[in-house]
Design a protein around this motif. Sequence first.
Motif, PDB file in Angstrom:
ATOM      1  N   TYR A 288      45.990  39.293  35.554  1.00 53.88           N
ATOM      2  CA  TYR A 288      44.763  39.391  35.430  1.00 53.88           C
ATOM      3  C   TYR A 288      44.187  39.134  36.953  1.00 53.88           C
ATOM      4  O   TYR A 288      44.577  37.644  37.929  1.00 53.88           O
ATOM      5  CB  TYR A 288      43.187  39.338  34.973  1.00 53.88           C
ATOM      6  CG  TYR A 288      43.558  39.854  33.744  1.00 53.88           C
ATOM      7  CD1 TYR A 288      42.331  41.320  32.919  1.00 53.88           C
ATOM      8  CD2 TYR A 288      44.549  39.591  32.700  1.00 53.88           C
ATOM      9  CE1 TYR A 288      42.549  41.394  31.431  1.00 53.88           C
ATOM     10  CE2 TYR A 288      44.307  40.655  31.568  1.00 53.88           C
ATOM     11  CZ  TYR A 288      43.411  41.695  30.759  1.00 53.88           C
ATOM     12  OH  TYR A 288      43.913  41.542  29.956  1.00 53.88           O
ATOM     13  N   ARG A 289      42.907  39.937  37.821  1.00 57.63           N
ATOM     14  CA  ARG A 289      42.051  38.903  39.190  1.00 57.63           C
ATOM     15  C   ARG A 289      40.835  38.356  38.463  1.00 57.63           C
ATOM     16  O   ARG A 289      40.332  39.368  38.179  1.00 57.63           O
ATOM     17  CB  ARG A 289      42.401  40.350  39.848  1.00 57.63           C
ATOM     18  CG  ARG A 289      42.126  40.032  41.372  1.00 57.63           C
ATOM     19  CD  ARG A 289      41.377  40.749  42.750  1.00 57.63           C
ATOM     20  NE  ARG A 289      43.418  41.071  43.211  1.00 57.63           N
ATOM     21  CZ  ARG A 289      44.061  41.909  42.856  1.00 57.63           C
ATOM     22  NH1 ARG A 289      43.304  42.976  42.007  1.00 57.63           N
ATOM     23  NH2 ARG A 289      44.929  42.410  43.442  1.00 57.63           N
TER      24      ARG A 289
ATOM     25  N   ARG B  70      41.911  43.224  35.028  1.00 55.36           N
ATOM     26  CA  ARG B  70      43.605  43.736  35.297  1.00 55.36           C
ATOM     27  C   ARG B  70      44.204  44.458  36.605  1.00 55.36           C
ATOM     28  O   ARG B  70      43.525  44.952  36.796  1.00 55.36           O
ATOM     29  CB  ARG B  70      43.641  44.431  33.378  1.00 55.36           C
ATOM     30  CG  ARG B  70      44.894  44.944  32.937  1.00 55.36           C
ATOM     31  CD  ARG B  70      45.195  44.973  32.373  1.00 55.36           C
ATOM     32  NE  ARG B  70      47.104  46.289  31.001  1.00 55.36           N
ATOM     33  CZ  ARG B  70      46.214  46.426  30.391  1.00 55.36           C
ATOM     34  NH1 ARG B  70      45.895  47.148  29.037  1.00 55.36           N
ATOM     35  NH2 ARG B  70      47.856  47.211  29.905  1.00 55.36           N
ATOM     36  N   GLN B  71      45.224  43.773  36.692  1.00 54.52           N
ATOM     37  CA  GLN B  71      46.024  44.479  37.683  1.00 54.52           C
ATOM     38  C   GLN B  71      46.429  45.711  36.647  1.00 54.52           C
ATOM     39  O   GLN B  71      48.393  45.114  36.897  1.00 54.52           O
ATOM     40  CB  GLN B  71      47.068  43.608  37.889  1.00 54.52           C
ATOM     41  CG  GLN B  71      46.276  42.231  38.450  1.00 54.52           C
ATOM     42  CD  GLN B  71      46.742  41.573  39.151  1.00 54.52           C
ATOM     43  OE1 GLN B  71      47.966  41.030  38.761  1.00 54.52           O
ATOM     44  NE2 GLN B  71      46.870  40.541  40.675  1.00 54.52           N
TER      45      GLN B  71
ATOM     46  N   GLN C  70      47.920  49.431  38.554  1.00 51.29           N
ATOM     47  CA  GLN C  70      47.919  49.953  39.575  1.00 51.29           C
ATOM     48  C   GLN C  70      47.921  51.520  39.322  1.00 51.29           C
ATOM     49  O   GLN C  70      47.038  52.227  40.303  1.00 51.29           O
ATOM     50  CB  GLN C  70      49.282  50.033  40.114  1.00 51.29           C
ATOM     51  CG  GLN C  70      50.046  48.614  41.252  1.00 51.29           C
ATOM     52  CD  GLN C  70      51.445  48.732  41.812  1.00 51.29           C
ATOM     53  OE1 GLN C  70      52.067  50.416  41.377  1.00 51.29           O
ATOM     54  NE2 GLN C  70      51.487  48.067  42.621  1.00 51.29           N
TER      55      GLN C  70
ATOM     56  N   GLY D  47      43.978  51.298  39.120  1.00 51.76           N
ATOM     57  CA  GLY D  47      43.211  50.433  39.968  1.00 51.76           C
ATOM     58  C   GLY D  47      41.832  50.606  40.616  1.00 51.76           C
ATOM     59  O   GLY D  47      40.979  50.131  40.717  1.00 51.76           O
TER      60      GLY D  47
END
Length: 304
Positions: free
Chosen positions: A158-159, A275-276, A278, A281
């Motif tokens: 996560y970011r 949450r990372q 792609q 995103g």
Amino acid sequence: MLNPRRLAILRAVLAAGSINGAARNLSYSPATISQHMTALAKETGLILFEKQGRGIGPTEAARHLADEAQSLLADFGRLDRVVADLRGGQAQHLAIACFASAAERWIPEVVRAVRRHQPNLTVEISLNEPVDGRGRRRPDLDIRTEPANGADVRLDGYRRHELTVEELVAVLPGTHPLAGARELALRDLATEPWVDHDIYDSPIGQIVLSACRSAGFTPRHAARLDDHRAALRLVAAGIGVTVLPRLAVAELPDGLVARPIVRPAILRRIVVHARQDQRRGDLIARAVTRLHESAAASSASPIR
């Protein structure tokens, strides 16, 4: 390996109070329910039912097994939903975990924003305070409270985004002798009965308790529960005073006032872990942007 279906039937029998009751609720025959319970007893090597009077009743082992099976069955339910999504080819979900006041004040606009971008999206919102639950999807956005002076917490995959630092306020009836003050020292509330909205000692409760201890006292609780709106109703009824984040007092019941707390001020930091992923995103980024906007608007709102 234990059969999850038989564990679910065991819980149904205990909930109904009898095999016949569970059979009616599940649309099975009593004989089928009995067969499943006999098979479960063999699988576990446990005595699940014993004679009680003219009938039979569950043993303590059966009750304990049923209790322990609850979280497992919830996880299987979550897995069933994932499989159904994959089979249908439409796994269009956004899962948000947050605390109650964020769900009430911020999440409606987040849902509006992401569904405007992706109209077929289903947004699943679950509470992560006062206690973490099970059986949900892994959250795409996890909104949490931290001590304002604490270390940054980061989650794998996560970011982390800081949304705001907000103050907590005292809430008391408008007729209370302290209601006329422009601000209150935390120590002013030391002899008051308190209504605690966090019986499970989640992060916000720990922040409040730590501040009280630093002011030299431990709150004397007249009532403890796990819902801030219900806590406000108890305060309105004259049961005691409470301390809540600004976000939770945006709309106070009639007859209540909120006052800033000083010496010490009580602060919390609100962060969202995104949450990372792609593949989604852009969707997650849109949600985070809307959260930043909502947090900024809340911070600018005056205390009533």
